[in-house]
Design a protein around this motif. Structure first.
Motif, short mmCIF file in Angstrom:
data_model
loop_
_atom_site.label_atom_id
_atom_site.label_comp_id
_atom_site.label_asym_id
_atom_site.label_seq_id
_atom_site.Cartn_x
_atom_site.Cartn_y
_atom_site.Cartn_z
N VAL A 31 4.10 -15.01 29.08
CA VAL A 31 2.92 -14.62 29.87
C VAL A 31 3.42 -13.87 31.10
O VAL A 31 3.86 -14.47 32.07
N ARG A 32 3.35 -12.55 31.04
CA ARG A 32 3.87 -11.74 32.15
C ARG A 32 2.93 -11.73 33.35
O ARG A 32 3.38 -11.67 34.49
N THR A 33 1.63 -11.75 33.10
CA THR A 33 0.64 -11.72 34.19
C THR A 33 -0.29 -12.91 34.02
O THR A 33 -1.35 -12.79 33.37
N PRO A 34 0.08 -14.06 34.54
CA PRO A 34 -0.75 -15.26 34.33
C PRO A 34 -2.08 -15.16 35.08
O PRO A 34 -2.16 -14.54 36.14
N PRO A 35 -3.13 -15.76 34.53
CA PRO A 35 -4.46 -15.71 35.17
C PRO A 35 -4.49 -16.54 36.44
O PRO A 35 -3.95 -17.65 36.49
N LEU B 20 -8.82 -16.58 33.64
CA LEU B 20 -8.35 -17.44 32.56
C LEU B 20 -9.19 -17.24 31.31
O LEU B 20 -8.66 -17.19 30.19
N LEU B 21 -10.51 -17.10 31.49
CA LEU B 21 -11.38 -16.85 30.34
C LEU B 21 -11.00 -15.54 29.66
O LEU B 21 -10.88 -15.48 28.42
N TRP C 83 -8.13 -14.00 29.75
CA TRP C 83 -6.81 -14.14 29.12
C TRP C 83 -6.92 -14.94 27.81
O TRP C 83 -6.31 -14.57 26.80
N ALA C 84 -7.70 -16.02 27.83
CA ALA C 84 -7.83 -16.86 26.63
C ALA C 84 -8.48 -16.08 25.49
O ALA C 84 -8.09 -16.21 24.32
N LYS C 85 -9.46 -15.24 25.80
CA LYS C 85 -10.12 -14.46 24.76
C LYS C 85 -9.17 -13.41 24.18
O LYS C 85 -9.25 -13.06 22.99
N ALA C 86 -8.25 -12.93 25.03
CA ALA C 86 -7.27 -11.95 24.54
C ALA C 86 -6.10 -12.62 23.82
O ALA C 86 -5.36 -11.95 23.09
N ASN C 87 -5.95 -13.93 24.04
CA ASN C 87 -4.84 -14.68 23.44
C ASN C 87 -5.39 -15.98 22.83
O ASN C 87 -5.06 -17.09 23.29
N PRO C 88 -6.23 -15.88 21.82
CA PRO C 88 -6.92 -17.07 21.30
C PRO C 88 -5.94 -18.15 20.81
O PRO C 88 -4.92 -17.85 20.19
N GLY C 89 -6.29 -19.39 21.15
CA GLY C 89 -5.49 -20.54 20.70
C GLY C 89 -4.32 -20.88 21.57
O GLY C 89 -3.60 -21.85 21.29
N ARG C 90 -4.09 -20.12 22.65
CA ARG C 90 -2.88 -20.33 23.46
C ARG C 90 -3.14 -21.07 24.75
O ARG C 90 -2.26 -21.20 25.59
N PHE C 91 -4.37 -21.52 24.99
CA PHE C 91 -4.68 -22.34 26.17
C PHE C 91 -5.41 -23.59 25.71
O PHE C 91 -6.22 -23.56 24.77
N ALA C 92 -5.13 -24.70 26.37
CA ALA C 92 -5.81 -25.96 26.06
C ALA C 92 -5.98 -26.76 27.34
O ALA C 92 -5.20 -26.61 28.28
N ARG D 146 3.33 -31.77 25.60
CA ARG D 146 4.02 -31.68 24.31
C ARG D 146 3.65 -30.40 23.58
O ARG D 146 4.51 -29.77 22.94
N LEU D 147 2.39 -30.00 23.68
CA LEU D 147 1.98 -28.74 23.04
C LEU D 147 2.77 -27.57 23.62
O LEU D 147 3.16 -26.65 22.88
N MET D 148 2.99 -27.59 24.94
CA MET D 148 3.79 -26.54 25.56
C MET D 148 5.23 -26.61 25.05
O MET D 148 5.85 -25.58 24.73
N GLY D 149 5.77 -27.81 24.94
CA GLY D 149 7.14 -27.97 24.46
C GLY D 149 7.31 -27.52 23.02
O GLY D 149 8.37 -27.01 22.63
N ASP D 150 6.26 -27.70 22.22
CA ASP D 150 6.33 -27.31 20.80
C ASP D 150 5.96 -25.84 20.59
O ASP D 150 5.94 -25.37 19.44
N GLY D 151 5.65 -25.13 21.67
CA GLY D 151 5.31 -23.72 21.54
C GLY D 151 3.93 -23.45 20.98
O GLY D 151 3.64 -22.34 20.53
N GLU D 152 3.05 -24.46 21.03
CA GLU D 152 1.70 -24.26 20.48
C GLU D 152 0.76 -23.61 21.47
O GLU D 152 -0.30 -23.10 21.09
N ILE D 153 1.07 -23.72 22.77
CA ILE D 153 0.24 -23.07 23.79
C ILE D 153 1.16 -22.35 24.77
O ILE D 153 2.37 -22.63 24.85
N ASP D 154 0.56 -21.44 25.53
CA ASP D 154 1.31 -20.71 26.57
C ASP D 154 0.85 -21.09 27.98
O ASP D 154 1.56 -20.80 28.95
N VAL D 155 -0.35 -21.65 28.10
CA VAL D 155 -0.90 -22.02 29.41
C VAL D 155 -1.54 -23.40 29.31
O VAL D 155 -2.26 -23.69 28.34
N GLY D 156 -1.27 -24.24 30.29
CA GLY D 156 -1.89 -25.56 30.38
C GLY D 156 -2.09 -25.90 31.85
O GLY D 156 -2.03 -25.01 32.71
N LEU D 157 -2.30 -27.15 32.14
CA LEU D 157 -2.49 -27.55 33.53
C LEU D 157 -2.02 -28.98 33.75
O LEU D 157 -1.86 -29.74 32.78
#
Length: 407
Positions: free
Chosen positions: A174-178, A184-185, A187-196, A266-277
């Motif tokens: 993620v070069r330009t984080p929201p 964030l909305l 970014w999520a629409k442009a990268n579906p499934g990568r935020f939780a 864990r999702l971040m560690g497994d590479g399933e998402i790129d953004v969390g909180l």
């Protein structure tokens, strides 16, 4: 959560009908601290505390070792998945007429649960500001240590940790984080499934909703007063419109949600998402140190700020071991307890103390702690946004389940 809170509310009605608790001469007086310490020796304190994060559990275990060695107090961590479980016990004991010898000595508590017990007169106190270490608390710089989700603490609970929302992202992808809810909305629409975000039954999930609502609502001051039927839907409308767009772009298209913060990590560690909180600004650094997530993960706060608060402990009116509970609360608040808690390789929770009130040796010990590669400076975190009144959280969680709950 909804059904649990409903049961608590019903039991409280019964509790009121039976009359509130009365002061007892045998209760310890925190202003006579030597007497408290003497009375605490040999007691076993049952601390009912959320147990969803191994790092926090390890810290509580360390506290147990310390209070045993220093004060002869045994600490038992009653591990909860929901604080309402402990609140239900206290309310049920009140309804059954159990005015002494209660099974809950200390509760890690916040928001709606504190508001309910305080309103019902089911807390021991006031005591918190009589603890010897309260003089070190940063009451001037951190007003949240005396206000729990807008409810004045009035000495019925003691602060022991500071928290603030940070968003973590993998900088390698993620070069330009929201830096806002709206960004964030997009970014999520442009990268579906990568935020939780977690299921809002969990405090982190509902805090994400509060964060978004605080940014989207045109009437922020309204959130500081109790929610009512008269305008709940009107105030919440911007959030529902936002989530209607965001949900299909979430991890698994919003058909499943992480249970809590550790599962999100864990999702971040497994590479399933790129953004969390996270609600712990140092969590990402600690997870990197433990090799749970990539070392390219970094954190940020939104440009308009993020929600923050203090964590508290409270003592029920009928606790069997009040002196021991006071001693544990004092140790949590002490410079030694706070320093260990802030260790970024452990819990990593920020201190409630003011560095200016500590000795030079204590300040040096805090200053020597490294924040970690993904932890923002105090200046970067900035002043946090206030929590809405707790009634918004209770209603919002139920409304979210009706609209988006996993089916």
């Amino acid at each position: 959560m909804r059904s649990t809170l409903a049961r608590v509310a019903a039991a409280m009605v019964l509790g009121f009908a039976l009359g509130g608790p009365t002061a007892r001469a045998a209760d310890p007086d925190p202003k006579r601290w030597d007497h408290v310490v003497a009375a605490a020796r040999g007691q076993t304190v049952y601390w009912n505390a959320w147990a969803g994060d191994p790092r926090v559990n390890e810290y509580i275990a360390w506290v147990g070792v310390e209070v045993k060695a220093r004060y002869g107090v045994t600490l038992e961590h009653v591990k909860l998945s929901d604080t309402a479980e402990a609140v239900s016990k206290v309310v049920a004991e009140k309804a059954a007429g159990r005015a002494t010898g209660g099974t809950v000595d200390l509760i890690w508590i916040n928001g709606p649960n504190f508001a309910k017990l305080k309103e019902a007169g089911l807390l021991f106190g006031p005591w918190a500001e009589s603890l010897p270490s309260f003089k070190y608390v940063d009451v001037e710089g951190k007003p949240a240590v005396r206000s729990d989700f807008t409810i004045p603490t009035d000495g019925f609970e003691a602060p022991w940790n500071m928290a603030q929302i940070v968003f973590f992202y993998d900088g390698a992808r993620v070069r330009t984080p929201p830096r806002s809810a709206k960004a964030l909305l997009a970014w999520a629409k442009a990268n579906p499934g990568r935020f939780a975000f977690p299921d809002p039954s969990n405090f982190l999930g509902v805090t994400f909703m509060k964060q978004a609502l605080s940014e989207l609502t045109p009437d922020k001051a309204r959130l500081l007063a109790p929610a009512t039927d008269a305008d709940f839907e009107r105030v919440m409308a911007p959030l529902w419109a936002y989530l209607d767009e965001l949900t299909p772009a979430l991890w698994r298209a919003g058909r499943a949600y992480p249970k809590n913060g550790p599962e999100l990590r864990r999702l971040m560690g497994d590479g399933e998402i790129d953004v969390g909180l996270s609600f712990n600004p140092a969590e990402a650094s600690a997870a990197i140190a433990r090799k749970e997530i990539p070392d390219s993960v970094r954190t940020l706060v939104f440009d308009g700020g993020t929600i923050g608060n203090a964590s508290f402990v409270a003592i029920p009116f009928n606790a069997a071991n009040k002196a021991g509970a006071l001693v544990v609360s004092e140790f949590l608040l002490s410079p030694a307890g706070q320093l260990k808690k802030q260790d970024p390789e452990g819990f990593g929770g920020f201190t409630v103390l003011a560095m200016s009130k500590l000795s030079s040796e204590e300040r040096a010990a805090f200053a020597a702690q490294k924040r970690g590669v993904a932890t923002l400076s105090t200046e970067e975190l900035g002043a946090h946004l206030p929590e809405p009144h707790p009634s918004w959280m209770t209603r919002a969680t139920a409304a979210w389940k009706a609209r988006y709950g996993v089916r």
